[in-house]
Scaffold this motif. Structure first.
Motif, PDB file in Angstrom:
ATOM      1  N   UNK A 182       0.821  -1.214   0.000  1.00  0.00           N
ATOM      2  CA  UNK A 182       0.000   0.000   0.000  1.00  0.00           C
ATOM      3  C   UNK A 182       0.856   1.266   0.000  1.00  0.00           C
ATOM      4  N   UNK A 183       1.991   1.240   0.715  1.00  0.00           N
ATOM      5  CA  UNK A 183       2.825   2.443   0.782  1.00  0.00           C
ATOM      6  C   UNK A 183       3.950   2.424  -0.258  1.00  0.00           C
ATOM      7  N   UNK A 184       3.957   1.423  -1.138  1.00  0.00           N
ATOM      8  CA  UNK A 184       4.894   1.413  -2.250  1.00  0.00           C
ATOM      9  C   UNK A 184       6.230   0.766  -1.998  1.00  0.00           C
ATOM     10  N   UNK A 185       6.408   0.097  -0.865  1.00  0.00           N
ATOM     11  CA  UNK A 185       7.691  -0.535  -0.563  1.00  0.00           C
ATOM     12  C   UNK A 185       7.808  -1.939  -1.144  1.00  0.00           C
ATOM     13  N   UNK A 186       6.695  -2.542  -1.535  1.00  0.00           N
ATOM     14  CA  UNK A 186       6.683  -3.808  -2.253  1.00  0.00           C
ATOM     15  C   UNK A 186       5.769  -3.645  -3.459  1.00  0.00           C
ATOM     16  N   UNK A 187       6.123  -4.321  -4.578  1.00  0.00           N
ATOM     17  CA  UNK A 187       5.272  -4.193  -5.758  1.00  0.00           C
ATOM     18  C   UNK A 187       5.262  -5.494  -6.557  1.00  0.00           C
ATOM     19  N   UNK A 188       4.623  -6.542  -6.029  1.00  0.00           N
ATOM     20  CA  UNK A 188       4.467  -7.751  -6.844  1.00  0.00           C
ATOM     21  C   UNK A 188       3.531  -7.473  -8.018  1.00  0.00           C
ATOM     22  N   UNK A 189       3.700  -8.247  -9.081  1.00  0.00           N
ATOM     23  CA  UNK A 189       2.829  -8.072 -10.247  1.00  0.00           C
ATOM     24  C   UNK A 189       1.463  -8.698 -10.023  1.00  0.00           C
ATOM     25  N   UNK A 190       1.428  -9.804  -9.299  1.00  0.00           N
ATOM     26  CA  UNK A 190       0.142 -10.469  -9.084  1.00  0.00           C
ATOM     27  C   UNK A 190       0.091 -11.099  -7.703  1.00  0.00           C
ATOM     28  N   UNK A 191      -1.130 -11.162  -7.159  1.00  0.00           N
ATOM     29  CA  UNK A 191      -1.400 -11.839  -5.892  1.00  0.00           C
ATOM     30  C   UNK A 191      -2.642 -12.689  -6.079  1.00  0.00           C
ATOM     31  N   UNK A 192      -2.546 -13.941  -5.719  1.00  0.00           N
ATOM     32  CA  UNK A 192      -3.719 -14.811  -5.737  1.00  0.00           C
ATOM     33  C   UNK A 192      -3.808 -15.537  -4.407  1.00  0.00           C
ATOM     34  N   UNK A 193      -4.922 -15.360  -3.709  1.00  0.00           N
ATOM     35  CA  UNK A 193      -5.147 -15.998  -2.410  1.00  0.00           C
ATOM     36  C   UNK A 193      -6.397 -16.855  -2.501  1.00  0.00           C
ATOM     37  N   UNK A 194      -6.271 -18.106  -2.080  1.00  0.00           N
ATOM     38  CA  UNK A 194      -7.434 -18.997  -1.991  1.00  0.00           C
ATOM     39  C   UNK A 194      -7.548 -19.483  -0.548  1.00  0.00           C
ATOM     40  N   UNK A 195      -8.734 -19.347   0.018  1.00  0.00           N
ATOM     41  CA  UNK A 195      -8.972 -19.707   1.409  1.00  0.00           C
ATOM     42  C   UNK A 195     -10.082 -20.748   1.461  1.00  0.00           C
TER      43      UNK A 195
END
Length: 280
Positions: free
Chosen positions: A121-134
Motif C-alpha cells: 500500500x505504501x509502495x515498498x513492495x510491488x508484486x505483479x500479481x497476488x492470488x489468495x485462496x482460502x
C-alpha cells in the motif's frame, strides 16, 4: 547490510528475521557456526546487545544452539516447528504471489499478511500479481468439532460465534487484497474463499507453490460465555497449532518436494470438487 531505517519493527526483530531467513533458505546449513556477535553487529550495523536479543529469539525457536566456549551453531535438525510470518513476508518479494490456506478461521494468516500488504500500500513492495485462496468449513451447518463438552452435541451459538470470527479475518484478507488490485497497486489481485462440510482438524498453507506449512489443531476443553451463560466446549486451538515446514526446492527424492506436491494436489481437489464459493 544495514537494516531498513523505515522498518517500524525493533532492530533485534529485524536481525532475527534476517538470520532466520538465512537458516531456512540454507545459507547457513545445519551444523554451521554463525558469525560471532561482534561480526554480526558489524554486518547489520547494530549494537552487540541487539544481536544477543536476536539470537535469543532464534534459540527459543529452536533454530540455533549455543555451545559454551565454541559459539552459536545452526541446529542439526531444522525440520522443526516454524513461524509462518517471516516466510509470508519473504514470499511477497516475488513477482507472482500465491497463497492457499485450508483451516478454520484464517486468523493466523491474516496476522502474517498484514505487514506485506501494508508495504504494498505504501509502495515498498510491488508484486505483479497476488492470488489468495482460502478454504474453510461451513460453520452454518453442524460440525463434529467444535462441539459441546458434556455430550459432544452441536452448539448453534458456538457456531454463530465461530462464523463471526471467520468473517472478520477472511473478510479482512479478501477486502484488502482485492482493494490493492482495484487501486492499481498490483496488476492482478484476487482473493477467493470457499467453504466445505468437513471438520477442520488441521491447517495447511501453500506459499508460492514452493513451500507448505502443516499443523494439527489441538482440541481443548474450555469455557466460553455465549449469551449470558457459560458453556463448556471442545474447541480447535489454532494458536497452539505447531507448524512444520516443507520445501519443494529440495531434490526430487526428498520428502519436502513430495509433500508440497501432494499438498497442492489435495488442496486443488478440495477446492474444485467438494467446496462452494463463500458468500458473506
Amino acid at each position: 547490510m544495514a537494516l531498513d531505517p523505515d522498518d517500524p519493527r525493533p532492530p533485534y526483530v529485524q536481525v532475527a528475521n534476517a538470520l532466520r531467513a538465512a537458516i531456512l533458505t540454507k545459507k547457513f546449513t545445519p551444523g554451521d557456526k554463525l558469525p560471532s556477535r561482534t561480526e554480526l553487529a558489524k554486518t547489520y550495523n547494530v549494537a552487540p546487545m541487539t544481536v544477543q536479543n536476536a539470537l535469543r529469539e532464534l534459540r527459543e525457536e529452536g533454530l540455533i544452539v549455543s555451545r559454551q566456549g565454541s559459539g552459536v551453531f545452526v541446529r542439526e535438525r531444522t525440520e522443526r516447528p516454524v513461524g509462518l510470518r517471516p516466510h509470508i513476508e519473504r514470499a511477497f518479494q516475488a513477482e507472482d504471489v500465491t497463497i492457499d490456506f485450508a483451516g478454520f478461521s484464517g486468523e493466523t494468516l491474516h496476522g502474517a499478511m498484514q505487514e506485506p500488504l501494508d508495504k504494498i500500500r505504501i509502495g515498498r513492495l510491488r508484486p505483479k500479481s497476488i492470488r489468495v485462496r482460502i478454504l474453510v468449513p461451513d460453520t452454518t451447518a453442524p460440525l463434529a468439532i467444535p462441539c459441546r463438552a458434556d455430550d459432544l452435541s452441536d452448539s448453534p451459538q458456538f457456531r454463530a460465534r465461530a462464523t463471526k470470527i471467520m468473517h472478520r479475518y477472511v473478510g479482512a484478507i479478501t477486502d484488502t487484497v482485492n482493494e490493492l488490485g482495484s487501486l492499481g497497486l498490483v496488476d492482478e489481485a484476487t482473493a477467493e474463499v470457499h467453504v466445505h462440510h468437513a471438520a477442520p482438524l488441521f491447517k495447511l498453507y501453500i506459499v508460492n507453490n514452493e513451500e507448505a506449512f502443516f499443523g494439527f489443531y489441538p482440541v481443548r476443553e474450555h469455557v466460553l460465555t455465549l449469551g449470558d451463560e457459560p458453556h463448556t466446549v471442545y474447541d480447535l486451538m489454532g494458536k497452539d497449532a505447531i507448524l512444520f515446514h516443507h520445501s519443494a526446492n529440495d531434490d526430487d527424492t526428498s520428502t519436502g518436494s513430495q509433500y508440497v506436491d501432494q499438498a497442492r494436489t489435495w488442496f486443488d481437489s478440495m477446492w474444485n470438487t467438494v467446496s462452494t464459493e463463500f458468500i458473506p
